[in-house]
Motif scaffolding. Structure first.
Motif, PDB file in Angstrom:
ATOM      1  N   HIS A  73       0.741  -1.433  -0.069  1.00 36.25           N
ATOM      2  CA  HIS A  73      -0.084  -0.334   0.468  1.00 36.25           C
ATOM      3  C   HIS A  73       1.075   1.433   0.301  1.00 36.25           C
ATOM      4  O   HIS A  73       0.693   2.304   0.060  1.00 36.25           O
TER       5      HIS A  73
ATOM      6  N   TYR B  92     -11.972   0.234   5.099  1.00 36.08           N
ATOM      7  CA  TYR B  92     -10.907   0.698   5.335  1.00 36.08           C
ATOM      8  C   TYR B  92     -11.030   2.635   5.349  1.00 36.08           C
ATOM      9  O   TYR B  92     -10.803   1.801   3.691  1.00 36.08           O
TER      10      TYR B  92
ATOM     11  N   ASP C 185      -8.102   2.911   2.175  1.00 31.20           N
ATOM     12  CA  ASP C 185      -7.643   2.116   1.708  1.00 31.20           C
ATOM     13  C   ASP C 185      -9.380   1.913   0.021  1.00 31.20           C
ATOM     14  O   ASP C 185      -8.847   1.649  -1.386  1.00 31.20           O
TER      15      ASP C 185
ATOM     16  N   ARG D  87      -7.548  -4.535   2.275  1.00 22.36           N
ATOM     17  CA  ARG D  87      -7.163  -4.992   3.229  1.00 22.36           C
ATOM     18  C   ARG D  87      -8.284  -5.761   3.831  1.00 22.36           C
ATOM     19  O   ARG D  87      -9.309  -5.703   4.294  1.00 22.36           O
TER      20      ARG D  87
ATOM     21  N   GLU E  33      -5.555  -6.744   9.136  1.00 22.45           N
ATOM     22  CA  GLU E  33      -4.016  -6.375   9.028  1.00 22.45           C
ATOM     23  C   GLU E  33      -5.171  -5.055   8.771  1.00 22.45           C
ATOM     24  O   GLU E  33      -3.936  -3.445   9.306  1.00 22.45           O
ATOM     25  N   CYS E  34      -6.129  -4.383   8.480  1.00 20.30           N
ATOM     26  CA  CYS E  34      -6.265  -2.049   8.404  1.00 20.30           C
ATOM     27  C   CYS E  34      -6.352  -2.527  10.221  1.00 20.30           C
ATOM     28  O   CYS E  34      -5.884  -0.819   9.941  1.00 20.30           O
TER      29      CYS E  34
ATOM     30  N   ARG F  44      -4.001  -2.797  12.617  1.00 22.02           N
ATOM     31  CA  ARG F  44      -3.269  -2.512  12.924  1.00 22.02           C
ATOM     32  C   ARG F  44      -2.612  -1.336  12.703  1.00 22.02           C
ATOM     33  O   ARG F  44      -1.873  -0.366  12.934  1.00 22.02           O
ATOM     34  N   ASP F  45      -2.801  -1.468  11.011  1.00 23.73           N
ATOM     35  CA  ASP F  45      -2.800   0.241   9.885  1.00 23.73           C
ATOM     36  C   ASP F  45      -3.588   1.170  10.822  1.00 23.73           C
ATOM     37  O   ASP F  45      -2.746   2.548  10.906  1.00 23.73           O
TER      38      ASP F  45
ATOM     39  N   ILE G 263      -1.660   2.325  14.168  1.00 27.19           N
ATOM     40  CA  ILE G 263       0.016   2.946  13.091  1.00 27.19           C
ATOM     41  C   ILE G 263      -0.009   4.618  12.725  1.00 27.19           C
ATOM     42  O   ILE G 263       0.001   5.470  13.431  1.00 27.19           O
ATOM     43  N   ARG G 264      -0.769   4.528  12.180  1.00 23.92           N
ATOM     44  CA  ARG G 264      -1.649   6.111  11.188  1.00 23.92           C
ATOM     45  C   ARG G 264      -2.202   6.696  12.397  1.00 23.92           C
ATOM     46  O   ARG G 264      -2.249   7.825  11.965  1.00 23.92           O
TER      47      ARG G 264
END
Length: 316
Positions: free
Chosen positions: A3, A205, A208, A287, A291-292, A294-295, A298-299
């Protein structure tokens, strides 16, 4: 699929109507990351770099769009409060049909493409999830307005239109209004959160969705495409998954039927969007929920706080 955003081969001039909103903010960010020249507007909530625009003032709004000389106009704006639309059908139609159609016509006069964001509420939720060939049958004023807009825009713009249907959009956003923020705020305050156990869909998400739509425009795609996550789950499972991801008490989430919640507008219950067309054009871009999430975390901790909401932070 990675990504990481790499610059597009051809630079575009883009306009995002509703750049202060959830999808609008991510569209602006993805466009910039991919090397495009993009301007965004806001109606009520200002952010740095955004231009005030009242789409209800149709003459002034159309003049502004024409003055931008854009290659593409994205329209993630509108009146998306489903129960509010049911109470005020006139406002629902004005914001979701008449105003975007006016700006689409203005875009057409300068040769720009137009991207309209729609919803799985165009379906009745009896036999979901749905692909692009499924027959729409909206239950609510909101769903009917979105379907009417899809059809009117297609009649007006033809191949210059891309309609992107999505659903249950979540993730980091500057205003902190989506379901994930509402859930975290309630659970952190120790409040229980009623959630419909019989509503099923495909959580999508926001970053995405924006990435997919920008890349589709770069590819020159038009017509109708579903842009949604790959997980088909009920709202309670979705809520509990969000709670656990942020270390909160999932037991505070109370399963209720839609009938028990007595929501103002009818909902499509067995719904969600299948994405065969998107997967053919951009394989594997959307995704999975794990997984999203976790992202998402982070963001929220990115330097500069671009996604930190105006309401209390998730990571406070």
């Amino acid at each position: 699929m990675s990504h990481r955003s790499t610059a597009a081969a051809v630079r575009m001039r883009a306009v995002v109507i509703g750049g202060s909103g959830q999808l609008g903010g991510w569209l602006l960010r993805v466009l910039a990351e991919r090397g495009h020249d993009a301007s965004g507007t806001f109606a009520t909530t200002a952010f740095p770099g955004l231009v005030p625009l009242d789409a209800a003032n149709q003459t002034a709004a159309a003049d502004w769009v024409r003055d931008q000389k854009a290659d593409v106009v994205f329209y993630p704006a509108g009146f998306t409060w489903v129960d509010g639309c049911e109470r005020d059908p006139g406002k629902a139609r004005a914001a979701n049909v008449e105003q975007p159609l006016n700006l689409a016509r203005a875009a057409a006069t300068i040769g720009a493409r137009f991207v309209y964001f729609s919803t799985d509420y165009v379906f009745d939720g009896r036999n979901g999830p749905y692909d692009e060939a499924s027959e729409p049958r909206p239950l609510s004023v909101y769903g009917q307005a979105k379907l009417e807009a899809e059809q009117a825009l297609a009649d007006t713009l033809g191949e210059r239109l891309l309609v992107a249907r999505t659903t249950w959009v979540y993730g980091p956003e500057r205003q902190g209004k989506n379901f994930a923020y509402q859930l975290v705020k309630a659970l952190r305050e120790g409040r229980s959160l009623p959630s419909p156990s019989d509503q099923v869909s495909t959580p999508s998400y926001g970053p995405d969705v924006a990435q997919a739509v920008v890349r589709l425009i770069e590819q020159g795609r038009s017509g109708l495409v579903h842009v949604a996550g790959p997980d088909l789950i009920d709202r309670v499972t979705f809520a509990k998954t969000l709670a656990r991801a942020f270390g909160l008490d999932a037991e505070l989430i109370q399963a209720r039927t839609t009938a028990e919640l007595a929501q103002g507008a009818p909902r499509p219950l067995n719904s969600g969007l299948l994405i065969p067309r998107l997967d053919a054009w951009l394989p594997g871009l959307m995704r999975p929920l794990s997984e999203c999430l976790r992202d998402f975390q982070i963001r929220l901790n990115e330097p500069g706080g671009w996604v930190r909401p105006l309401t209390p932070n998730l990571d406070a």
